[in-house]
Design an enzyme around this catalytic site. Structure first.
Site, PDB file in Angstrom:
ATOM      1  N   GLN B 230       0.869  -1.172   0.000  1.00 12.95           N
ATOM      2  CA  GLN B 230       0.000   0.000   0.000  1.00 12.95           C
ATOM      3  C   GLN B 230       0.905   1.221   0.000  1.00 12.95           C
ATOM      4  O   GLN B 230       1.581   1.513   0.987  1.00 12.95           O
ATOM      5  CB  GLN B 230      -0.922  -0.028   1.216  1.00 12.95           C
ATOM      6  N   GLY B 271     -12.235   2.724   3.219  1.00 10.47           N
ATOM      7  CA  GLY B 271     -11.237   1.858   2.593  1.00 10.47           C
ATOM      8  C   GLY B 271     -10.284   2.608   1.674  1.00 10.47           C
ATOM      9  O   GLY B 271     -10.451   3.807   1.410  1.00 10.47           O
ATOM     10  N   HIS B 272      -9.305   1.881   1.168  1.00 10.31           N
ATOM     11  CA  HIS B 272      -8.290   2.526   0.325  1.00 10.31           C
ATOM     12  C   HIS B 272      -8.874   3.019  -0.999  1.00 10.31           C
ATOM     13  O   HIS B 272      -9.725   2.385  -1.585  1.00 10.31           O
ATOM     14  CB  HIS B 272      -7.080   1.623   0.080  1.00 10.31           C
ATOM     15  N   ASN B 273      -8.400   4.185  -1.397  1.00 10.47           N
ATOM     16  CA  ASN B 273      -8.763   4.796  -2.674  1.00 10.47           C
ATOM     17  C   ASN B 273     -10.213   5.229  -2.779  1.00 10.47           C
ATOM     18  O   ASN B 273     -10.708   5.513  -3.873  1.00 10.47           O
ATOM     19  CB  ASN B 273      -8.417   3.876  -3.851  1.00 10.47           C
TER      20      ASN B 273
END
EC number: 2.3.1.191
Lengths: 369, 369, 369
Positions: B230, B271-273
């Site tokens: 990440q 969450g990511h993005n």
């Protein structure tokens, strides 16, 4: 593994991130991938197919992004053989491009190197043991009889209570709490705010009187909760990952257990005496109540719940926000809930749900077993 | 903005809260409100309509509390013109009394003033820069190349990792963690226990063998998770507020983004993005999975979930504990779930739900598209 | 209660856990239980019926574990009189064996004793007062005018803000944050990562213009959120327990209140101005929105939600992951949601739910009230 108690010294926390450059041919060689195109192309980082710049490596795994191949500026793209047929750039061919990308990207990860040593501002019990090459950051507490093994990294603000083990190569990023009797295997990664080993939620309603175990002269009083002592620990297998602000309670008598390679996202709650099988992954905000037992290679969706004392066999998928209310004996995918609708339609259908049994009876529905 | 590295000195944390007194006329003047009644009435604090005492200001926004007007002991009440007609006390007339109250109450808020300076017990990397008039409290860590800008306040026990920016006027209340590459705009308020920039939940199942990107001599072994690095950061716009124990993961490659004036309650998981548009507010315990994109001026109810890779357009309301499983293209209110019932009725209806498709077919229901 | 400000001294954190041995007869005597069998049998710890070893005490409360009685190696078993008839070992007879076990197990709990005193690494405001026999661990901050009363224990990394009270015998395990104006009664136990007293989620949408309470020369701008100051506190009654990473917001004007003996599991969210009656217990990940009022002796299941401004009467049970959307006036058990199914069946039934109102109308269903 040689471990010893290290004298307290102030150490620099990080060194400058490395930068790396590899040719496409070097990457193909290193990861056992097939090279298409110009092996001399240089790569110094990764990017998305849509926004990568020259010098970056991207990947194509999900077919829905295939149309981005034509426009990408990435110097190298990892993809399946099928997708490479009409690609004019440099490609690395992988049977599973996402797995290949995971390995490739790790080459370029500027993960800070933490020098071995113990920060001057720590509070470490004299009976605790910290390996020579472990890193212990600022404002860390370590309790009695606890052990930090080779190469482990304890980030700033972590609290490690009594009788804990942090295995070799573990990383507690920052602000992680291991309350008591928590034992981590090797290479366990724990993200900030996670709390392992807090008391499970064990309560008995004391209605007073004799022969409940209260003193014989108990005043009658009103019924009240009695805390059931939580005496067990937490056992985490090798290569587990525990997300930010996730909580895993200690067992009531025996341990709460995660087998190897269990992956927990953020904000997950694991009750006392839960047992989770190897390679199971749980998405954010899911929760497992006390003494439930989940198998290996399960996937638990975000916000899903599992009631206490249930068993879920191996290879079960539970979709997001579903509630498991009975044991699951067959692998497969399971769901509960209703579909999303515009609120006006939903209100009408939901009102009918309240009358569903009555309606079915009226229209001659058989009583189902 | 002039920033500089400040020498480490011990500073007092707080000064005595101010106390303020204003007349009703002064308040009307200052906030552009119409005064009804006695402008000389003095106000030194705020209270609820039901329990305010003399000297306190209350407000009436929700019509269901209108009956409390007759009995209130508040010296001044903020209300709509309509509500003031039969009110004999002193009123301040506002088109939106709740907005007016928000501004008025801020006058009386005993927000502690934090003296500029850096507490002696901090651990700040030499490459970090802290503005002269910023406040950095006890037991704070700040990593390499990070920057704390003018007037920002870093409360006790915060951990700021490498390559972070805390913009001018930000406040990290206490125990906040910015893991790495987290950049906050101006006036961002982050409550205790929030974790920004932890790794996203990126995993690839490595089934072994060649051409997955593993070493060619990979032992077959059993399938296991491979962590996808990440590498992205988190970008938070001006005037955002992040609730206690909320988590916002860093992007996998690019950033996770909150535009300006996004308001997140407690215990939220992003969450990511994920990308969240300006002025969107999310209530407690809601969650958004990776790469979802939420529009501007949305309201996401408590405990609601949004699956990954979806898009939600502007001005969408999702009611509490609903699950969004497909993109939403039209503004409006959306829901899922079933109504609450007594458990006995619920069991009957829920049993019928399990047979709903069979029942509809039996009774000649058309197959819906 | 004599309290005084204690000089800062470094103190040892823990002493060695005690080990205790009791005979069955001593235990019967001490807890008012009836002894069956050999009163001389020695007990030095507890275990589960299935895995206890000689020297350990186990209990049988749930009839489904009755078959384990025959094989148990436990030296003493706590059970009901009915279950003892065909048991050949030593038994302690209790009307409620789980309550009795809770008391018995506490005898053997190796709860570390914390020496009174304040760790050298704390940051305590000069106006704060800490009782002589309280324990304050490493890296703790205590703000202005706050008070830690007799025998309280503040574990490492806790942050106590201004104007807080930690009552006699309280324990803040580690990393607990009391933001401001948080008052704990006696013997309150707060687990790591809990945040009490963060700002409630109070927002007003400012659409600009005059008479909203903005300055008369407000630029039109775009509508944006205005923070409503959160001025109240949090009041926690005696004997409450607050789980790990649970959040309880301060009230907007008045206090958020938990009456005595409320038990909150982990990851719970309590909004501003919520009021929870005595002896109510809430399981993990449940949430209560602002200004809701929950009665006494309620049981709120895991992941359940309660919307704002509702009232729930005494003795209400809400099952896991149910959503309470209207006030509940009658004691009893309440539920929402649908049962878990294999995903294929669920999809079919869920699709029918979307058409339920239309279907009922077509088949001549009466419109329900």
């Amino acid at each position: 593994m040689p471990t010893t108690s290290v004298p307290t010294t102030s150490v620099p926390t990080t060194s400058v991130p490395r930068t790396s450059v590899y040719s496409a041919a070097q990457l193909a060689e290193r990861f056992g991938l097939v090279l298409h195109g110009d092996g001399a192309v240089q790569v110094h980082g990764v990017g998305t197919l849509a926004r990568a710049e020259a010098g970056q490596l991207a990947f194509l795994a999900n077919p829905k992004y295939r149309s981005q191949l034509a426009q990408t500026s990435a110097s190298v793209v990892v993809m399946r053989a099928d997708d490479a047929s009409d690609f004019s750039g440099t490609a690395l061919i992988a049977r599973d491009p996402y797995v290949a990308f995971a390995r490739l990207a790790a080459l370029f990860e500027p993960r800070p190197r933490h020098a071995p040593g113990i920060h001057a501002s720590t509070d470490i019990d004299p009976s605790a043991v910290v390996a020579n090459d472990a890193h212990v950051g600022a404002f860390v507490s370590i309790g009695a009889r606890s052990r930090v093994e080779a190469g482990a990294r304890i980030g700033p603000g972590c609290v490690i209570g009594d009788d804990c083990v942090v295995g070799a190569g573990c990383e507690l990023v920052a602000g992680v709490t291991l309350v008591a009797r928590v034992r981590l295997g090797q290479r366990v990664l724990v993200h900030p705010g996670a709390v392992l080993g807090a008391d499970g939620f064990g309560l008995a309603m004391d209605r007073g009187g004799v022969q409940t175990g209260g003193p014989q002269n108990d005043a009658p009083g009103e019924p009240h909760w009695l805390k059931v002592p939580q005496l067990g620990g937490v056992l985490i297998g090798d290569d587990c990952e525990i997300g930010a602000n996730t909580t895993i309670d200690r067992g009531a008598i025996e341990d709460t257990v995660l087998e190897a390679d269990v992956r927990l996202d953020n904000q997950i709650q694991i009750g006392h005496n839960v047992h989770i099988g190897a390679h199971t992954a749980m998405a954010g905000c899911s929760a497992v109540a006390g003494s439930a037992r989940i198998g290996r290679y399960c996937l638990i969706g975000g916000g899903a719940g599992v009631l206490g004392h249930l068993e879920i066999c191996d290879k079960v998928v539970v979709t997001a926000m579903s509630l498991v209310t009975a044991s699951i004996r067959e692998p497969g995918e399971y769901s509960s809930g209703t579909p999303l609708m515009d609120n006006r339609s939903w209100r009408k259908n939901a009102a009918r749900f309240k009358q569903l049994d009555a309606f079915v009876r009226r229209t001659g529905g058989r009583r189902e077993p």
